[in-house]
Enzyme design. Sequence first.
Site, mmCIF file in Angstrom:
data_model
loop_
_atom_site.group_PDB
_atom_site.id
_atom_site.type_symbol
_atom_site.label_atom_id
_atom_site.label_comp_id
_atom_site.label_asym_id
_atom_site.label_seq_id
_atom_site.Cartn_x
_atom_site.Cartn_y
_atom_site.Cartn_z
ATOM 1 N N GLU A 157 47.748 34.421 23.224
ATOM 2 C CA GLU A 157 47.156 33.483 24.175
ATOM 3 C C GLU A 157 47.716 32.077 23.918
ATOM 4 O O GLU A 157 47.893 31.662 22.776
ATOM 5 C CB GLU A 157 45.635 33.493 23.974
ATOM 6 C CG GLU A 157 44.839 32.544 24.843
ATOM 7 C CD GLU A 157 43.344 32.623 24.538
ATOM 8 O OE1 GLU A 157 42.559 32.033 25.299
ATOM 9 O OE2 GLU A 157 42.961 33.278 23.532
ATOM 10 N N LYS A 190 42.515 33.441 33.014
ATOM 11 C CA LYS A 190 41.349 33.875 32.239
ATOM 12 C C LYS A 190 40.058 33.553 32.983
ATOM 13 O O LYS A 190 39.814 32.417 33.385
ATOM 14 C CB LYS A 190 41.373 33.185 30.878
ATOM 15 C CG LYS A 190 40.325 33.676 29.885
ATOM 16 C CD LYS A 190 40.550 32.997 28.540
ATOM 17 C CE LYS A 190 39.595 33.480 27.471
ATOM 18 N NZ LYS A 190 39.852 32.818 26.172
ATOM 19 N N CYS A 200 41.835 37.488 25.777
ATOM 20 C CA CYS A 200 40.894 37.181 24.708
ATOM 21 C C CYS A 200 39.445 37.525 25.058
ATOM 22 O O CYS A 200 39.075 38.693 25.096
ATOM 23 C CB CYS A 200 41.048 35.711 24.315
ATOM 24 S SG CYS A 200 40.388 35.296 22.670
#
Length: 271
Positions: A39, A110, A143
Amino acid sequence: MTRVAAVQLAPVVGDLDGNVERAQQALDTVDADVVVLPELTTSGYVFRDADEARSLAITPSHPLFAGWVDAARRIGGVVVGGFAELGDDGNVYNSAALVTGEGVQGVYRKVHLWDREKEVFTPGSDRPLVVDTPHGRIGVMICFDLEFPEWTRIAALDGVELLAVPTNWPLVERPDGERAPEVQIAIGAARVNRMAIACADRSGTERGVDWNEGTSLVDPDGWVVAEVGPGTGVVVADLDLAATRDKTATSLVDLLGDRRPDLYGALTERR
């Protein structure tokens, strides 16, 4: 079998050029069909404020992606990696690009922002990215997204065979001998969905924050087949992505077919 690699790097917040070089050095030496980078590989993670994040944000047309394209072309495969994205709408997103030798094939933003990420990024609003490649049907999320079972189930229902997950997992205390909790979540998500998962974590200490260094490859049965451990490094394993297409556990058990969505409305009701 599909050869999958996950790269554990130590990006330095603010060092865009150095981070690009470190990632490229890793890509130039890996031999795999699919390579996953952490990430925010290009920018680092622990931003002072939103202005610093914006100063490090780039678009998917940035020249650095040419290096990822070259690496994908060399291996005849796929590269997935995280970056701070400057959107056409002027917002800054925590994003990941899926790249082949033909160019950037898609970008995922995200959706589930962790902690202070909410102060610097705008959350995405699209489902997990899914791209058909010669090496399998690959999904992308980032994540904290992995910790929402609804999100990994959506990916499975979309036919994802390998879920690529760039991560930055802050270090948490855990009993001796136990894996990081996020790795255990990946194990569970892989097993209940019969879907391989590749998690590329980061290492190093950044502005006082240490990391779990949990880079792991999980097979469709939910077993960790390879992991990096402390420090930087690359882990590689051959994963049977074709096995993900059979969701039966026994002749009477179907991991997806046995769902009861008619009873799940409470999950999506506002409370």
